[in-house]
Every structure is written in structure tokens, then in C-alpha cells.
Design an enzyme around this catalytic site. Sequence first.
Site, PDB file in Angstrom:
ATOM      1  N   ASP A 156       0.860  -1.175   0.000  1.00 17.22           N
ATOM      2  CA  ASP A 156       0.000   0.000   0.000  1.00 17.22           C
ATOM      3  C   ASP A 156       0.895   1.222   0.000  1.00 17.22           C
ATOM      4  O   ASP A 156       1.663   1.438   0.940  1.00 17.22           O
ATOM      5  CB  ASP A 156      -0.902  -0.001   1.232  1.00 17.22           C
ATOM      6  N   ASP A 212     -14.069  -5.332  -2.968  1.00 20.70           N
ATOM      7  CA  ASP A 212     -14.038  -5.250  -1.502  1.00 20.70           C
ATOM      8  C   ASP A 212     -15.431  -5.623  -1.015  1.00 20.70           C
ATOM      9  O   ASP A 212     -16.391  -4.881  -1.262  1.00 20.70           O
ATOM     10  CB  ASP A 212     -13.691  -3.813  -1.046  1.00 20.70           C
TER      11      ASP A 212
END
Lengths: 199, 270
Positions: B11, B134
Site C-alpha cells: 500500500d 471489496d
Amino acid sequence: MIAILDYGMGNLYSIKNAFEKVGAEARIVTDGKVMREADGIVIPGVGAFDSAMKKIAPLRDDIIDTVRSGTPFMGICIGMQVLFEKSEEGNSEGLGIIRGNVVELPENVLVPQIGWNELEIKKHISLLNGINDGDFFYFVHSYYCVPKDEPAVCATVEYGKQVTAIAASDNVCGLQFHPEKSGPKGLTILENFVGSVKC
Amino acid sequence: MLAKRIIPCLDCDLAVPEGRVVKGKEFKEIRHAGIPWVLAERYYLDGADEIVFLDITASSDRRGTMVDVIKKTAERVFVPLTVGGGINSMADARKVFNSGADKVSINTAALKDPALINEITESYGRQACVVAIDAKRRYGDLAGHETVPTPQGKCWFECSSHGGRQFTGIDALKWAAEAEERGAGDILLTSMDRDGTKEGYDIELTQAVSDRVRIPVIASGGVGSPQHILEVFQKTGAQAALAASIFHYGEYKIGDVKKYLKENGIHVRV
């Protein structure tokens, strides 16, 4: 100098980076004249057979001549498939440098094959120095090459059936997988190719 | 036979020069793990089968940084590189490919405009488009949704967008099937319920999606140990497992995890 042929089929920076990583001088080349001066030639590329043949057509004579002159030659992925005579994927005539055809992967597996598969070595060539049975390479393809002459098959992978991974004949080799995305083992193959260029 | 893949996910906050890898999507305790391309190279040398960069830059001040990060990575890392986060259009995707990425991962943009999946795969091939989903469990209002039995009762899975900040009402199981039909090459499936918990992947979710698509499912969210990775491969059809923090701070090394998986009968590249 290794010429990486840019005929408009995909991004060539990874393959250039990979050759530089193994210490070779690699140049992305669009011009047939420059290609004729190279010590080794790579035809990379991703995409469909017909569009590859259409785009590579202006370089056909340069390619055939350099192959005949004995210059080490490597086709990768679609760049391997164009070395053959015909493909089930399209109607265009291939370069016909290696005898045989390109056929679709069997129906009992997921197409395209995307991922890491294990090499089965059928014939040892110098390109495979340092490579063992069971080493993994990264594949992305829907069609594969079937050489007419059995001895041209140097390595296969199991994917629904035995699928040609490496074919070679004289100074020409074709890799169905992407050596530039296959980790250290992929770089070993490129290094071996560079070695054959220098000899 | 294709190997199961282990994919470290980085990330990236690109608001600083060179960018920096931060911990997960939970911003409560941000720890900086390092410079993206430095970590990527370490993971590559340690046996990663693929690298994923996720741009989680909160500010818009990142122009050029991602291009630079991808280029530097592509010079050092010789396995497929996937880049996601903030890719909203074909133009964004092209920029990422031109910098040296092999795949783009799209989430919010695909939910808004599913045709973007077709557009990317037609130009770059099926393998180049990862659709990230997600998903969050929902136990109420089951009507009209594909449901899955769980120990807590039947649930359906809702897609979230904007990095988990918004919910869309879209059924994740149906969306996965549509993404496949439109040409996606992989489904990167993150459990919102498990992400950041270190309790293990959401097995029911991963199984439900892998049952419904023929393309590879990358399990994500919740991994805290190599046992969790083994579990998701043994109990579901997942083709790949994504992990972030367990690798970032040297808790586990990718090479050791793959050795462990192989010893337990999982087909991996070692």
C-alpha cells in the site's frame, strides 16, 4: 548489441530491462536496417496473430535474411508464434521459419493460460543451461505452437495436454512463456541467449 | 499444472518523494515499511510470484510519483507487476502500462463504468485487467441477493467502493461473475470484515466467489500467519493469496511461507 524488434505489439521495456539486468546492450529497434546490424534479435510481443503478422510484414525480408545469415534469434510469446507457418487464430501466413502450426489450447482447461507452470525438458540446448525440470515460468497465452519436426520441441508444460514451451531449430528459438517475467530462472535463459550471441 | 501464487501487496502513499509503503488500509496506527521499489525488489528476490502496488494516497499531490515508482520497480523486479488505486479511466490505465506495469487493478471505476473492463482487456489482453472487489457480509435484507450459509446464518456480500469508504448495494457474487464475463483476468477479493484483523481469510466469501467464476481468485484480507494461507488454499478454489503486513516487518519471509505450503502439499513455485 541485441535488437528488440518493436513492431507495435505491446510494451517492450520489461524485456529491455531484463536484458540490461543480465549485462547485455539491448536496443529497441523499429528499422530493418538497424536490425540487420544486430548480433542477436528478439521478437517479443503480446496480442493476436493476424495483427502481429500485419504489423511485422514490412520487416519480413529483413527477418528472413538475418535468420539465414545465422544471427541468434529469439521469439517470445506471439513473437514465437509468428515464426511458424500458420495459426488457428487467424488467416495470415506466418514467417515459416520453423515448420509447423499454432493451435488453440485444449477445451478442458481455462483459456488463456495465465500463471506459473513447470517446465519439462525434452531436449537439452545451451539456452537451458542452469534450468532444471520442474522450474517454473510465467505463461500468458491462448494458442501454442506445434512444430512439424518433433526434435524442434525442447521443452513443454502440462496444460490440458503437453504444450510446447520452447521450440528451437538451428540459430532460432521460440519461447511461449515470458522470460522477462519469470524471475531469476527467466533471466538465466536470457543470459544464455546473450552468451550464444557473444560466441 | 499452474502453481498457486503468493502475492505481497504494497500500500503506497505517494505524497512524498519516492513514495512510501504504509500499513494496510487501517490508518489508525500508520507505520512506514519502506520505499516501494526497495521492498518490491526484496520480495521479488525472496520468491514473490507477483507484486501488487496499491496507491492509497489521500491527497491529490502525487503526480508523477507513481510513474517513477513503477519505472524503478520494473528495472529490478522480473515478475508481473500489478498497479491499482486511483485508476479511473483508460487514460489512467495506459499511463500505468506505459510506465512498465503488467496489470492494472480497478475497483471503484469498474463499479461505476463496467465497460472499462472490456476496454482494458480489448487493448491489453485479459491477463492485464484485475478487478478488485471489496466485499462485506450483510445478514439482513437477503431478498434479491445471492446468499451463502455461514455459522452466523445466511448472508450476502455487498461491494464497497472508494477504498472501503462507501457502500454500493451491489451484490459481490453477481458482480464477480459479470467482471469475468466482461474479460477480467483475475478477481482480487478482499474481505472487509477480515481486513486488518489477522484472523484469517474469509473462507465462505472466497469459496463462494471461486465457485462462481472460472478465472483465478486472489484471496485477500485477514491473513495473520502462514497457516491462514494454507487454509485458504485447502478449503477454497483460490489460485492466489495476497498478503501485506505479515511480510512488511519481517514477521514472515515469502520463501519460508512457500516452503511451508509446499511441505503441506500445495503446488507452489519454490
